[in-house]
Design an enzyme around this catalytic site. Structure first.
Site, mmCIF file in Angstrom:
data_model
loop_
_atom_site.group_PDB
_atom_site.id
_atom_site.type_symbol
_atom_site.label_atom_id
_atom_site.label_comp_id
_atom_site.label_asym_id
_atom_site.label_seq_id
_atom_site.Cartn_x
_atom_site.Cartn_y
_atom_site.Cartn_z
ATOM 1 N N ASP A 439 0.829 -1.201 0.000
ATOM 2 C CA ASP A 439 0.000 0.000 0.000
ATOM 3 C C ASP A 439 0.874 1.266 0.000
ATOM 4 O O ASP A 439 2.099 1.201 0.270
ATOM 5 C CB ASP A 439 -0.894 -0.029 1.255
ATOM 6 N N ASP A 509 -10.682 2.259 -3.435
ATOM 7 C CA ASP A 509 -11.251 1.901 -2.129
ATOM 8 C C ASP A 509 -12.767 1.921 -2.186
ATOM 9 O O ASP A 509 -13.431 1.467 -1.255
ATOM 10 C CB ASP A 509 -10.774 2.882 -1.052
HETATM 11 C C1 DGJ Z 1 -5.878 1.801 1.818
HETATM 12 C C2 DGJ Z 1 -6.235 0.588 1.038
HETATM 13 O O1 DGJ Z 1 -6.668 0.944 -0.239
HETATM 14 C C3 DGJ Z 1 -7.256 -0.219 1.812
HETATM 15 O O2 DGJ Z 1 -7.683 -1.329 1.067
HETATM 16 C C4 DGJ Z 1 -6.650 -0.639 3.106
HETATM 17 O O3 DGJ Z 1 -5.585 -1.515 2.876
HETATM 18 C C5 DGJ Z 1 -6.174 0.572 3.890
HETATM 19 N N1 DGJ Z 1 -5.328 1.424 3.096
HETATM 20 C C6 DGJ Z 1 -5.438 0.161 5.115
HETATM 21 O O4 DGJ Z 1 -4.869 1.208 5.784
#
Ligand code: DGJ
Length: 699
Positions: A439, A509
């Site tokens: 991430d 997301d």
């Molecule tokens: C952003 C990601 O896109 C989510 O899926 C998740 O992993 C969060 N970060 C976790 O902090």
């Protein structure tokens, strides 16, 4: 396509033609510099040069701008020589240009792939005796045939709303697609497609398209001159750019991948998808189909622990899930997003016995195990920061901007690079980890690097990304079975640079199934559904508060790499049974969806109805998905005409739900599916279905 270039009478390397493939003997005229149009429009501004240096009065976008130690900034690039090498993955041409007066060389690379893609990049070489500074460096300039009716398609967005497709007419001036944020960005993706207004559609007409392989600040400048010439110049973002080259040094630019089709935007996407599958992805030319993931982020957020993850894993396995992923929250003092990034040891309160019992149980359940990391970031509240505050990117003496309570590590530094590699290698070596969700949850704000001499400080834009690629490459080398997902708070880091090292990406997301229809449609313009991870999550959705039925959420997610992110322990027996059936169905069409040819039959933006179809490479199977999000006036679903099938072949019809495909015979020819087409019985709100077509005589 045909891409023709030549050396003109002024020694300039010039585009002759880029467009539909030419057959037979060529009557193309040879390259010739255009005359000065007026005293205000010199020859260099009209001549479609392949790679123009800033000099000679060039008033349009240069591909390269440098300054010499004495402040001189004129660069006149003449053709010097060329050499061709044929390799297993394509033919490569290297053309060298040289400044008319100084020993500055530019090597232009052209690599042609069988999938129909031309890759272009450049290398700038300083053979003078002094340090020169590169102030702007593009990978390539691409010149389009003159026309007054071009339209530019691009993908823009923001967090939670990536991949919005826009098409606008080109007018004289610059249209600049870019990221200045240090990474690819949610706001604009380094992809473009240019069609002709009134001529180009999803299924027909000319499309010139391209995408950059770079995960840092990038720029694609589309310039229409006032005499209607259009040129595309793409590469490093020119903003805040400065790269000194000592004698003997080279600067390599990112790769700009381009193509052309006369079969519309659908075919442009299919060419890119095929290219990514065959040439770019780590598993190319035969990338492994994506396993069905369970990820608990939306169900638990930071509240991960041994008992909770085990309960989710047990349930996920019973549904047919193949990979269990623990998301954010398992490490350091990570209880919220205020602390922990940088401290990559297991949180003893949450996992008192370490990760082993969870991983062992996950394996017993027949799944493999993955874990979330955000290696390039640091919370000021972390042991790592207390030890190495100087590793965070900043302008010394100036306030640092935090985002999500975190700072960006300066990965341009070799010690930071080494730290990343060491902790990731240890994590993967000490635990049986098959998958990392990598991430990256913020952009750069103060890209300072005071540990190196002043002239080199802006090299951070290039060195950071190259080090990132090197860490990924080395980690994969040490752990050949490891798979990696590129995530950046959703789809903030999706490009052909990172996709050389990552097997899949997280497009957004936003997991609301209605929003996802257009997000995924936009994504598919530029990237293969084979890397597009899509989870089924709980309702009401956290972002839109919409209550979409489970089957619709599943069918939307099944058009990419299916995953589940719901709190499955709370599913009713009926929901679990439906999910089990749909997961099993997905497995029967997975390779067609992920690796086949995508046909966007009805775009979701146009109406409440949409449909996509995937056809396997050998055309033995096709799968159709239809969606109706809200019915109006009792309108029936429009007739669907499939594409890409073998007209004479007989296909066996296997509907997911026969009641939604009434009147369909058990067998039907490709020509009937593509000609008269078929009807779907979708009614009310959030109705959807899928139908599989299988070639009857397929061995
Ligand atoms: C952003 C990601 O896109 C989510 O899926 C998740 O992993 C969060 N970060 C976790 O902090």
């Amino acid at each position: 396509m045909t891409y023709a270039i030549g050396v003109n009478d002024q020694k300039g390397l010039q585009t002759i033609y880029w467009g539909q493939r030419l057959e037979g003997p060529s009557t193309l005229v040879s390259a010739k510099a255009y005359p000065e149009a007026a005293s205000f429009d010199p020859s260099v501004s009209a001549t479609p040069l392949e790679y123009a240096g800033w000099g000679g009065g060039l008033p349009t976008q240069p591909a390269l701008k440098i300054s010499f130690p004495d402040g001189n900034r004129s660069l006149l690039l003449d053709y010097l020589d060329s050499k061709q090498t044929d390799g297993p993955n394509g033919d490569q041409l290297e053309i060298t240009l040289r400044d008319r007066l100084a020993e500055v060389y530019v090597h232009l690379f052209y690599k042609v792939y069988a999938t129909g893609i031309l890759a272009r990049w450049s290398q700038i070489e300083n053979r003078t005796k002094g340090v020169i500074t590169v102030e702007q460096a593009a990978s390539a300039t691409l010149n389009l045939p003159p026309s007054t009716s071009y339209e530019l398609s691009s993908l823009t967005g923001r967090w939670g709303a990536e991949w919005q497709l826009h098409t606008v007419p080109l007018v004289p001036g610059h249209s600049v697609l870019e990221s200045r944020r240090g990474s690819t960005s949610h706001q604009s993706n380094p992809w473009l497609a240019i069609g002709r207004t009134g001529e180009t559609t999803e299924t027909s007409g000319p499309v010139w398209f391209g995408e950059l392989g770079w995960s840092g600040s990038w720029q694609i400048d589309v310039e229409q001159t006032y005499s209607h010439r259009v040129k595309i110049t793409g590469g490093y973002n020119t903003f805040d750019f400065s790269y000194p080259l000592a004698p003997g040094q080279l600067l390599k630019t990112p790769i700009f991948y381009v193509g052309y089709t006369n079969k519309g935007h659908g075919e442009a996407s299919r060419i890119l998808h095929r290219f990514q599958q065959k040439q770019i992805l780590p598993g190319a030319p035969t990338p492994k189909p994506r396993p069905i993931i369970y990820n608990s982020w939306e169900a638990t957020e930071f509240n991960v622990n041994e008992a909770g993850q085990l309960a989710l894993a047990e349930k996920a396995a019973s549904l047919g899930v193949e990979r269990m992923v623990i998301d954010d929250g398992w490490f350091g003092q990570r209880v919220t997003d205020h602390a922990g990034l940088g401290d990559w040891y297991v949180n003893q309160t949450k996992f008192p016995h370490g990760l082993k019992p969870v991983i062992d149980r996950v394996h017993q359940l027949g799944m493999d195990f993955g874990i979330w990391v955000e290696p390039e970031m640091i919370n000021p509240d972390s042991d790592l920061y207390r030890k190495h505050p100087e590793w965070a990117m900043s302008f010394p003496g100036r306030p640092r901007t935090e985002a999500r309570n975190q700072l960006v590590l300066n990965l341009a530094r070799d010690d930071v690079k080494q730290y990343l590699l060491t902790f990731l290698d240890k994590l993967v070596s000490e635990n049986d980890i098959a998958f990392l969700k990598w991430d990256y949850n913020r952009n750069w704000s103060e890209p300072g690097w005071d540990a190196v001499p002043l002239p080199e400080q802006k090299e951070i834009y290039v060195r950071y990304i190259n080090n990132l690629y090197e860490v990924l490459a080395e980690l994969r080398k040490r752990h050949p079975k490891l798979e990696i997902e590129s995530c950046s708070g959703g789809g903030g880091r999706v490009d052909l640079g990172i996709l050389r090292y990552t097997d899949e990406v997280w497009p957004s997301d936003n997991t609301d199934a209605l929003d996802r229809l257009s997000i995924q449609d936009g994504f598919s313009q530029a990237y293969t559904p084979g890397v597009m991870v899509a989870w089924v999550t709980d309702v009401p959705n956290f972002l839109d508060r919409r209550n979409i039925p489970l089957e619709f959420r599943f069918t939307v997610a099944m058009t990419g790499a299916l995953g589940i992110g719901s709190d499955v322990t709370k599913w009713t027996p009926d929901e679990s049974a439906l999910a089990t059936r749909l997961v099993a169905f997905y497995k029967t069409v997975r390779s067609t969806v992920q690796q086949g040819a995508l046909y966007r039959l009805i775009a979701p933006e146009a109406s409440e109805q949409s449909a996509v179809e995937y056809v396997a490479e050998d055309r033995h199977q096709a799968v159709l998905f239809g969606f109706l999000h809200s019915q109006h006036y009792g309108e029936p679903f429009q007739t669907i005409r499939l594409q890409g099938l073998e007209p004479a072949a007989l296909y066996r019809v296997k509907p997911l739900d026969p009641s939604k495909a009434p009147g369909l015979p058990q067998q039907i020819t490709g020509s009937e599916l593509m000609g008269p087409g078929i009807s779907l019985h979708l009614i009310g709100d959030y109705d959807s279905t899928a139908i599989v077509f299988e070639k009857v005589d397929h061995k």
